[in-house]
Design an enzyme around this catalytic site. Structure first.
Site, PDB file in Angstrom:
ATOM      1  CD  GLU A   1      -2.620   1.680   2.587  1.00  0.00           C
ATOM      2  OE1 GLU A   1      -2.569   0.875   3.562  1.00  0.00           O
ATOM      3  OE2 GLU A   1      -3.694   2.463   2.417  1.00  0.00           O
TER       4      GLU A   1
ATOM      5  CG  ASP B   1       9.914   9.431  -3.438  1.00  0.00           C
ATOM      6  OD1 ASP B   1       8.864   8.825  -3.612  1.00  0.00           O
ATOM      7  OD2 ASP B   1      10.468   9.479  -4.387  1.00  0.00           O
TER       8      ASP B   1
ATOM      9  CG  ASP C   1      -0.916  14.344  -1.204  1.00  0.00           C
ATOM     10  OD1 ASP C   1      -1.851  14.256  -0.254  1.00  0.00           O
ATOM     11  OD2 ASP C   1      -0.320  13.199  -0.824  1.00  0.00           O
TER      12      ASP C   1
ATOM     13  CE  LYS D   1      -3.411  26.635  -5.359  1.00  0.00           C
ATOM     14  NZ  LYS D   1      -3.144  27.113  -4.028  1.00  0.00           N
TER      15      LYS D   1
ATOM     16  CG  ASP E   1     -11.315  12.642  -2.725  1.00  0.00           C
ATOM     17  OD1 ASP E   1     -10.496  12.472  -2.795  1.00  0.00           O
ATOM     18  OD2 ASP E   1     -11.820  14.279  -2.548  1.00  0.00           O
TER      19      ASP E   1
ATOM     20  CB  THR F   1      -9.443   5.944   3.827  1.00  0.00           C
ATOM     21  OG1 THR F   1      -9.142   6.790   2.574  1.00  0.00           O
ATOM     22  CG2 THR F   1      -8.763   4.488   3.294  1.00  0.00           C
ATOM     23  CE  LYS F   2      -6.686  12.876   8.336  1.00  0.00           C
ATOM     24  NZ  LYS F   2      -5.772  13.254   8.683  1.00  0.00           N
ATOM     25  CG  PHE F   3      -7.479  11.673   3.133  1.00  0.00           C
ATOM     26  CD1 PHE F   3      -6.939  13.390   2.891  1.00  0.00           C
ATOM     27  CD2 PHE F   3      -6.424  10.821   3.920  1.00  0.00           C
ATOM     28  CE1 PHE F   3      -6.386  14.013   3.095  1.00  0.00           C
ATOM     29  CE2 PHE F   3      -5.610  11.837   4.118  1.00  0.00           C
ATOM     30  CZ  PHE F   3      -5.144  13.150   4.139  1.00  0.00           C
ATOM     31  CD  GLU F   4     -14.027   5.756   0.307  1.00  0.00           C
ATOM     32  OE1 GLU F   4     -12.693   4.945   1.088  1.00  0.00           O
ATOM     33  OE2 GLU F   4     -14.795   5.272  -0.304  1.00  0.00           O
TER      34      GLU F   4
HETATM   35  C1  LIG Z   1      -4.767  11.912   0.754  1.00  0.00           C
HETATM   36  S1  LIG Z   1      -3.385  11.326   1.755  1.00  0.00           S
HETATM   37  C2  LIG Z   1      -3.999   9.107   1.493  1.00  0.00           C
HETATM   38  C3  LIG Z   1      -3.317   8.701   3.316  1.00  0.00           C
HETATM   39  C4  LIG Z   1      -4.131   7.016   3.107  1.00  0.00           C
HETATM   40  N1  LIG Z   1      -4.746   6.619   1.649  1.00  0.00           N
HETATM   41  C5  LIG Z   1      -5.905   7.541   3.346  1.00  0.00           C
HETATM   42  O1  LIG Z   1      -6.744   7.252   2.411  1.00  0.00           O
HETATM   43  O2  LIG Z   1      -6.371   8.342   4.081  1.00  0.00           O
HETATM   44  C6  LIG Z   1      -1.884  10.682   0.538  1.00  0.00           C
HETATM   45  C7  LIG Z   1      -0.693  10.197   1.760  1.00  0.00           C
HETATM   46  O3  LIG Z   1       0.111  10.206   0.287  1.00  0.00           O
HETATM   47  C8  LIG Z   1       1.501   9.809   1.047  1.00  0.00           C
HETATM   48  N2  LIG Z   1       2.859  10.071   0.020  1.00  0.00           N
HETATM   49  C9  LIG Z   1       2.281  10.393  -0.539  1.00  0.00           C
HETATM   50  N3  LIG Z   1       3.411  10.744  -1.725  1.00  0.00           N
HETATM   51  C10 LIG Z   1       4.321   9.496  -1.196  1.00  0.00           C
HETATM   52  C11 LIG Z   1       5.612   8.866  -1.631  1.00  0.00           C
HETATM   53  N4  LIG Z   1       6.384   9.492  -2.693  1.00  0.00           N
HETATM   54  N5  LIG Z   1       5.736   8.273  -0.865  1.00  0.00           N
HETATM   55  C12 LIG Z   1       5.113   7.495   0.192  1.00  0.00           C
HETATM   56  N6  LIG Z   1       4.129   8.153   1.098  1.00  0.00           N
HETATM   57  C13 LIG Z   1       3.368   9.450   0.120  1.00  0.00           C
HETATM   58  C14 LIG Z   1       1.507  11.544   2.076  1.00  0.00           C
HETATM   59  O4  LIG Z   1       2.228  11.805   2.806  1.00  0.00           O
HETATM   60  C15 LIG Z   1       0.203  11.058   2.669  1.00  0.00           C
HETATM   61  O5  LIG Z   1       0.114  10.326   3.971  1.00  0.00           O
END
Ligand SMILES: C[S@@+](CC[C@H](N)C(=O)[O-])C[C@H]1O[C@@H](n2cnc3c(N)ncnc32)[C@H](O)[C@@H]1O
Length: 245
Positions: free
Chosen positions: A77, A129, A152, A156, A188, A222-225
């Site tokens: 994941e 990363d 994310d 923009k 979303d 998920t939290k974001f959902e």
């Molecule tokens: C919008 S959050 C979504 C978290 C979770 N999947 C949820 O639905 O609640 C996106 C997550 O991806 C992580 N993330 C973004 N780019 C990443 C990367 N290149 N490597 C590892 N994590 C990354 C961010 O730190 C963040 O915690």
């Protein structure tokens, strides 16, 4: 190599950018740099759990079977955030080995807490990363499934280059999947959804899912959902399969 997994890495030729250039031209990443300060309860979980089930991004291919102490389908994941969905899915699929990746230490610490509280044994965690982790630490053809939930969107136009999911990332995931392995994505964000769909469809090693999924296709909220649902955003789910050659 830097020991900070969120630090800008060396360039493709192994040259480290001078500090002044780093400030002028920060590396384009799909994540924001955020503070890694932990609440005391999460700090405790981190100290008790990290050495056993966590590791930072590095340059060595992981011996996944040795790390989990068993052979089982491997699901990775990417961007697990605080890991609430990760923990739920791991408990629902005890027969799966699950690697959760994120750069965000407080989020991973929350996941460690959930793992400890629920005695979950089938999750391992990598901080760093995801691009570097897939390139350096996961062997080609070794992964049964990828999950990328609510990446994310970087809405923009000038930030679109920061998006994690783009054609190159789908190609990278496809090389790490075994034949018939599956990539499952949810978002979303309507415009990002369209870009994700086009990017996944353009990957030469990916096609429509024809076989049974190697992991559950169900997704807990998920939290974001939850946040997306509250503001009325529609959720799009996508899946692709690694084609056989
Ligand atoms: C919008 S959050 C979504 C978290 C979770 N999947 C949820 O639905 O609640 C996106 C997550 O991806 C992580 N993330 C973004 N780019 C990443 C990367 N290149 N490597 C590892 N994590 C990354 C961010 O730190 C963040 O915690």
């Amino acid at each position: 190599m830097s020991t900070d997994p969120t630090a800008a890495p060396d360039d493709a030729n192994g040259n480290t950018e001078p500090e002044s250039d780093k400030r002028l031209y920060p590396r384009v990443t799909s994540y924001r740099t955020r503070t890694g300060v932990l609440k005391p309860s999460r700090q405790g979980a981190w100290e008790r759990m990290w050495d056993e089930i966590g590791r930072n991004v590095d340059d060595d291919i992981i011996d996944v079977e040795a790390w989990f102490g068993r052979r089982a389908p491997l699901v990775v994941e990417i961007g697990c955030g605080t890991g609430t969905a990760t923990a739920e899915m791991a408990m629902a699929e005890p027969n799966v080995n699950l690697i959760a990746i994120d750069v965000y230490k407080p989020g991973l610490a929350k996941l460690l807490q959930l793992i400890e509280q629920n005695n979950i044994t089938n999750i391992r965690v990598i901080r760093g990363d995801a691009v570097a982790i897939l390139e350096n630490m996961l062997a080609p053809g070794s992964v049964d499934g990828f999950r990328v939930f609510f990446p994310d969107p970087w809405p923009k136009t000038r930030h679109h280059k920061r998006r994690l999911l783009k054609p190159e990332m789908f190609t990278l995931m496809a090389t790490r999947l075994r034949p018939r392995g599956v990539v499952h994505v949810a978002t979303d964000h309507a415009e990002y959804a369209q870009y994700i769909e086009e990017s996944g469809n353009s990957a030469p090693l990916l096609g429509i899912v024809t076989g049974p999924w190697p992991m559950s296709s169900e997704r807990p909220e998920t939290k974001f959902e939850g946040r997306a649902a509250r503001i009325g955003n529609a959720i799009s789910d996508f899946a692709w399969e690694r084609i056989t050659e």
